[in-house]
Design an enzyme around this catalytic site. Sequence first.
Site, PDB file in Angstrom:
ATOM      1  N   CYS A 167      70.379  84.037 -13.308  1.00 55.91           N
ATOM      2  CA  CYS A 167      70.771  82.625 -13.154  1.00 55.91           C
ATOM      3  C   CYS A 167      70.772  82.173 -11.700  1.00 55.91           C
ATOM      4  O   CYS A 167      70.265  81.098 -11.368  1.00 55.91           O
ATOM      5  CB  CYS A 167      72.122  82.372 -13.811  1.00 55.91           C
ATOM      6  SG  CYS A 167      73.519  83.276 -13.069  1.00 55.91           S
ATOM      7  N   HIS A 219      78.204  82.338 -13.544  1.00 57.01           N
ATOM      8  CA  HIS A 219      76.972  81.710 -14.016  1.00 57.01           C
ATOM      9  C   HIS A 219      76.741  80.404 -13.271  1.00 57.01           C
ATOM     10  O   HIS A 219      77.685  79.742 -12.822  1.00 57.01           O
ATOM     11  CB  HIS A 219      77.056  81.442 -15.523  1.00 57.01           C
ATOM     12  CG  HIS A 219      75.752  81.057 -16.150  1.00 57.01           C
ATOM     13  ND1 HIS A 219      74.656  81.889 -16.182  1.00 57.01           N
ATOM     14  CD2 HIS A 219      75.352  79.900 -16.769  1.00 57.01           C
ATOM     15  CE1 HIS A 219      73.652  81.295 -16.802  1.00 57.01           C
ATOM     16  NE2 HIS A 219      74.043  80.083 -17.151  1.00 57.01           N
ATOM     17  N   HIS A 231      68.937  76.567 -17.237  1.00 57.57           N
ATOM     18  CA  HIS A 231      69.601  77.754 -16.700  1.00 57.57           C
ATOM     19  C   HIS A 231      69.012  79.010 -17.325  1.00 57.57           C
ATOM     20  O   HIS A 231      68.322  78.951 -18.351  1.00 57.57           O
ATOM     21  CB  HIS A 231      71.116  77.677 -16.959  1.00 57.57           C
ATOM     22  CG  HIS A 231      71.492  77.700 -18.410  1.00 57.57           C
ATOM     23  ND1 HIS A 231      72.396  78.586 -18.947  1.00 57.57           N
ATOM     24  CD2 HIS A 231      71.075  76.946 -19.461  1.00 57.57           C
ATOM     25  CE1 HIS A 231      72.541  78.383 -20.233  1.00 57.57           C
ATOM     26  NE2 HIS A 231      71.757  77.379 -20.578  1.00 57.57           N
TER      27      HIS A 231
END
Length: 265
Positions: A167, A219, A231
């Site tokens: 990510c 994240h 993402h």
Amino acid sequence: MKKPSQKGSFKKGILIVTKTPIRAKDSHKSEMISELLFGECFTILEDKNEWIYIQNTYDKYEGYIEKQQCQYISETFFQKIQAKDTNLTSTKSHLLEIHKNNLVKLEIGSILPLWEKGNFFIENDRYKFPLPQEKEDKIINRIISFSKKYLGSPYLWGGRSISGIDCSGFVQAVFRYVDIFLERDAYQQAEQGSDVFLIKEAQAGDLAFFDNDEGKITHVGLLLNNNEIIHASGKVRIDKIDHNGIFKRETQQYSHKLRLIKRHL
């Protein structure tokens, strides 16, 4: 490659294969903590036979890489690369480059040192690599367009390429394309940029960060608008987002809890 001296100034190197893992220890069994792509430079901090302990010049990430996959470069050439503002990043993946009867496969994010008029250079070696003409566009349009080139790329812890990416590596690569520096890890990136306090005030190009039950940032994703996010989770994908977090289309459930939003544009 000659073994660098352990005395005096540190040696510099450049990756000359498609990509290579940066590992926590000098072993193929060790965890991959990040990745180098073709053309990225680094400083050699320690030489350990088949492995070298390096620091990535771009984001200062440190770890071990295989010595045979890179090339030493002079301090003069290293400084020349750093000083030149026109270094280009590849905008297409899996393009073949012929150099001395060898094939090098380049991926999105590969660095083309001293690129000019269809050529780039590593020391005295010239590579022929014509780039497609790209139309001038607003920076946010370039960011969104470039981010979508990664759609479907599988998630890979420590990855930074279209064939496997995590990510934070994903958003770092996207912002690097428009010459905006981001740190390597999500928790570091959360310290950069200016705060956006409400999701309804978010804009395309903002970064959204998410935490776990312990409050740790785990994240990050790129907002396409104030209700959609691209993402890397399982793969690079587009999902819905609201003030609670990411709502996955397939499961119809929330997968990540929103912590904060940061702006760089």
